[in-house]
Enzyme design. Structure first.
Site, PDB file in Angstrom:
ATOM      1  N   ARG A   1      16.673   7.115  -8.687  1.00 35.23           N
ATOM      2  CA  ARG A   1      17.631   6.234  -9.366  1.00 35.23           C
ATOM      3  C   ARG A   1      17.925   6.641 -10.796  1.00 35.23           C
ATOM      4  O   ARG A   1      19.069   6.708 -11.213  1.00 35.23           O
ATOM      5  CB  ARG A   1      17.115   4.791  -9.412  1.00 35.23           C
ATOM      6  CG  ARG A   1      17.505   3.944  -8.237  1.00 35.23           C
ATOM      7  CD  ARG A   1      16.409   2.956  -7.976  1.00 35.23           C
ATOM      8  NE  ARG A   1      15.226   3.699  -7.590  1.00 35.23           N
ATOM      9  CZ  ARG A   1      14.979   4.069  -6.340  1.00 35.23           C
ATOM     10  NH1 ARG A   1      15.759   3.704  -5.378  1.00 35.23           N
ATOM     11  NH2 ARG A   1      13.914   4.792  -6.034  1.00 35.23           N
ATOM     12  N   THR A   2      16.878   6.875 -11.580  1.00 31.00           N
ATOM     13  CA  THR A   2      17.114   7.074 -13.005  1.00 31.00           C
ATOM     14  C   THR A   2      17.938   8.340 -13.235  1.00 31.00           C
ATOM     15  O   THR A   2      18.949   8.317 -13.932  1.00 31.00           O
ATOM     16  CB  THR A   2      15.773   7.127 -13.773  1.00 31.00           C
ATOM     17  OG1 THR A   2      15.058   5.931 -13.470  1.00 31.00           O
ATOM     18  CG2 THR A   2      15.993   7.202 -15.269  1.00 31.00           C
TER      19      THR A   2
ATOM     20  N   LYS B   1       6.013  28.004 -17.274  1.00 29.94           N
ATOM     21  CA  LYS B   1       5.530  29.240 -17.921  1.00 29.94           C
ATOM     22  C   LYS B   1       4.721  28.918 -19.169  1.00 29.94           C
ATOM     23  O   LYS B   1       4.289  29.806 -19.884  1.00 29.94           O
ATOM     24  CB  LYS B   1       6.725  30.109 -18.324  1.00 29.94           C
ATOM     25  CG  LYS B   1       7.627  30.528 -17.191  1.00 29.94           C
ATOM     26  CD  LYS B   1       8.768  31.376 -17.739  1.00 29.94           C
ATOM     27  CE  LYS B   1       9.791  31.696 -16.682  1.00 29.94           C
ATOM     28  NZ  LYS B   1      10.984  32.331 -17.267  1.00 29.94           N
TER      29      LYS B   1
ATOM     30  N   ARG C   1      12.556  12.568 -18.751  1.00 27.35           N
ATOM     31  CA  ARG C   1      11.412  11.872 -18.128  1.00 27.35           C
ATOM     32  C   ARG C   1      10.229  12.835 -18.136  1.00 27.35           C
ATOM     33  O   ARG C   1      10.391  14.024 -17.834  1.00 27.35           O
ATOM     34  CB  ARG C   1      11.738  11.463 -16.695  1.00 27.35           C
ATOM     35  CG  ARG C   1      10.499  11.006 -15.930  1.00 27.35           C
ATOM     36  CD  ARG C   1      10.835  10.368 -14.620  1.00 27.35           C
ATOM     37  NE  ARG C   1      11.443   9.064 -14.815  1.00 27.35           N
ATOM     38  CZ  ARG C   1      11.675   8.189 -13.837  1.00 27.35           C
ATOM     39  NH1 ARG C   1      11.358   8.500 -12.598  1.00 27.35           N
ATOM     40  NH2 ARG C   1      12.233   7.028 -14.091  1.00 27.35           N
TER      41      ARG C   1
ATOM     42  N   HIS D   1      10.025   2.575 -20.564  1.00 29.43           N
ATOM     43  CA  HIS D   1      11.191   2.995 -19.772  1.00 29.43           C
ATOM     44  C   HIS D   1      12.382   2.134 -20.221  1.00 29.43           C
ATOM     45  O   HIS D   1      12.820   1.242 -19.500  1.00 29.43           O
ATOM     46  CB  HIS D   1      10.872   2.779 -18.286  1.00 29.43           C
ATOM     47  CG  HIS D   1      11.803   3.450 -17.329  1.00 29.43           C
ATOM     48  ND1 HIS D   1      13.015   3.991 -17.692  1.00 29.43           N
ATOM     49  CD2 HIS D   1      11.685   3.659 -15.984  1.00 29.43           C
ATOM     50  CE1 HIS D   1      13.603   4.508 -16.622  1.00 29.43           C
ATOM     51  NE2 HIS D   1      12.819   4.322 -15.579  1.00 29.43           N
TER      52      HIS D   1
HETATM   53  C1  NCD Z   1      10.270   3.142 -11.969  1.00 31.88           C
HETATM   54  C2  NCD Z   1       9.675   4.208 -12.839  1.00 31.88           C
HETATM   55  O1  NCD Z   1       9.977   5.409 -12.691  1.00 31.88           O
HETATM   56  O2  NCD Z   1       8.915   3.835 -13.721  1.00 31.88           O
HETATM   57  N1  NCD Z   1      11.360   3.598 -11.215  1.00 31.88           N
HETATM   58  C3  NCD Z   1      12.601   3.610 -11.786  1.00 31.88           C
HETATM   59  O3  NCD Z   1      12.837   4.257 -12.770  1.00 31.88           O
HETATM   60  N2  NCD Z   1      13.535   2.853 -11.219  1.00 31.88           N
HETATM   61  C4  NCD Z   1       9.268   2.390 -11.173  1.00 31.88           C
HETATM   62  C5  NCD Z   1       8.366   3.138 -10.257  1.00 31.88           C
HETATM   63  O4  NCD Z   1       8.380   4.355 -10.150  1.00 31.88           O
HETATM   64  O5  NCD Z   1       7.572   2.436  -9.587  1.00 31.88           O
END
Ligand code: NCD
Length: 306
Positions: free
Chosen positions: A51-52, A80, A101, A129
């Protein structure tokens, strides 16, 4: 705002402004369709994501911009031995904005110190997040019509769940919020959040290990996945992973206007028979994630629409 690393980088006014932009985007899609023409978003994902990453990319595409990036550390020079600082310094020569991320807490903050373009934290370890929080706030606002005066239950992995940490931080800025923390003893909310956020801001909260007991009191239920990747012992994960499973039957005692949120991915914690219930909001929440991410992209690129 130069980068978005922590939800507390934003004032309440700035959060409300970003949500208002997202609402305007939803209502007037065509107004925004070419607004990022010629701009590039780099998605640097050192950790898995559906999703993100895809909603960031879709957001930039729907704004008329382009995207580049990688979706696993193995396909980048991190494999590397390159540092986050060097990777970011270089990528900021190729893109106008970066979404990162990383499994290490603080990595996007380090990136923002070495980048010549804005950096958005798309999740750092078990820490924060912020854009998921914007997604959650927009979903609550659209469902409840407000971001104050409601009782929200957080259920599952409150220890490692970064979406929980960020959303609690954000909600501590609003008024009349009551928080119910539902978890097994081993997965309780970290004490730094209890002390520095909840107690410091006089937020009313209770802790319990029983979802059934508190379900009738909730206006919003925020379910979470037990964060397998953060456990040191697989045995411990297996023992705890099915601590809570929300089913249609359990919802019998819940409020008629309860909103059930989940950042997704879901594993077992919400049974699929809940999906058709009108109180289930998690797929709508995922859609909101695409619209809401357009707002910080525009803000950080300093692009405004009349
Ligand atoms: C979450 C995350 O990555 O922290 N997912 C997301 O970004 N929608 C929650 C999760 O991974 O459980």
């Amino acid at each position: 705002m130069r980068s978005l690393i922590n939800i507390l980088d934003l004032t309440v006014e700035e959060i409300d402004e970003l949500l208002a932009v997202a609402e305007d985007i939803i209502a007037n899609r065509s107004k925004y369709s070419e607004i990022c023409h010629g701009k590039k978003l780099a998605t640097l994902f050192f950790e898995p994501s559906t999703r993100t990453r895809l909603s960031f990319e879709a957001a930039m595409m729907e704004l008329g911009g382009n995207v580049l990036g990688f979706s696993e550390a193995q396909s980048s020079s991190a494999s590397k031995g390159e540092t986050v600082a060097d990777t970011t310094r270089v990528v900021s020569c190729y893109a106008d904005i970066i979404a990162m991320r990383h499994p290490k807490e603080g990595a996007p903050l380090v990136a923002s110190m070495y980048s010549s373009v804005p950096v958005i934290n798309a999740g750092d370890g078990g820490h924060n997040h912020p854009t998921q929080t914007l997604t959650d706030l927009l979903t609550i606002k659209r469902k409840k019509g407000k971001l104050s005066d409601f009782t929200i239950g957080f259920c599952g992995d409150l220890k490692f769940g970064r979406t929980v940490h960020s959303l609690i931080q954000a909600l501590s800025r609003y008024t009349g919020i009551k928080i119910v923390l539902i978890s097994p003893d081993e997965l309780k909310l970290p004490s730094y959040i209890k002390n520095d956020v909840l107690k410091k801001n006089n937020i009313e909260y209770v802790q319990t290990d029983s979802l059934e007991k508190v379900l009738p009191d909730l206006d919003v239920l925020y379910m979470t996945r037990v964060q397998k990747e953060r456990f040191l012992s697989e045995e411990e994960y297996i023992r705890l992973r099915d601590s809570y499973i929300l089913t249609k039957a359990k919802l019998k005692n819940a409020k008629e206007d309860l909103s059930i949120l989940h950042p997704l991915p879901r594993v077992n914690e919400i049974s699929t028979d809940v999906d058709e219930d009108s109180r289930a909001c998690y797929f709508e929440q995922a859609l909101n994630g695409k619209f809401v991410r357009m707002a910080p992209i525009l803000k950080l690129l300093e692009i405004t629409v009349d």
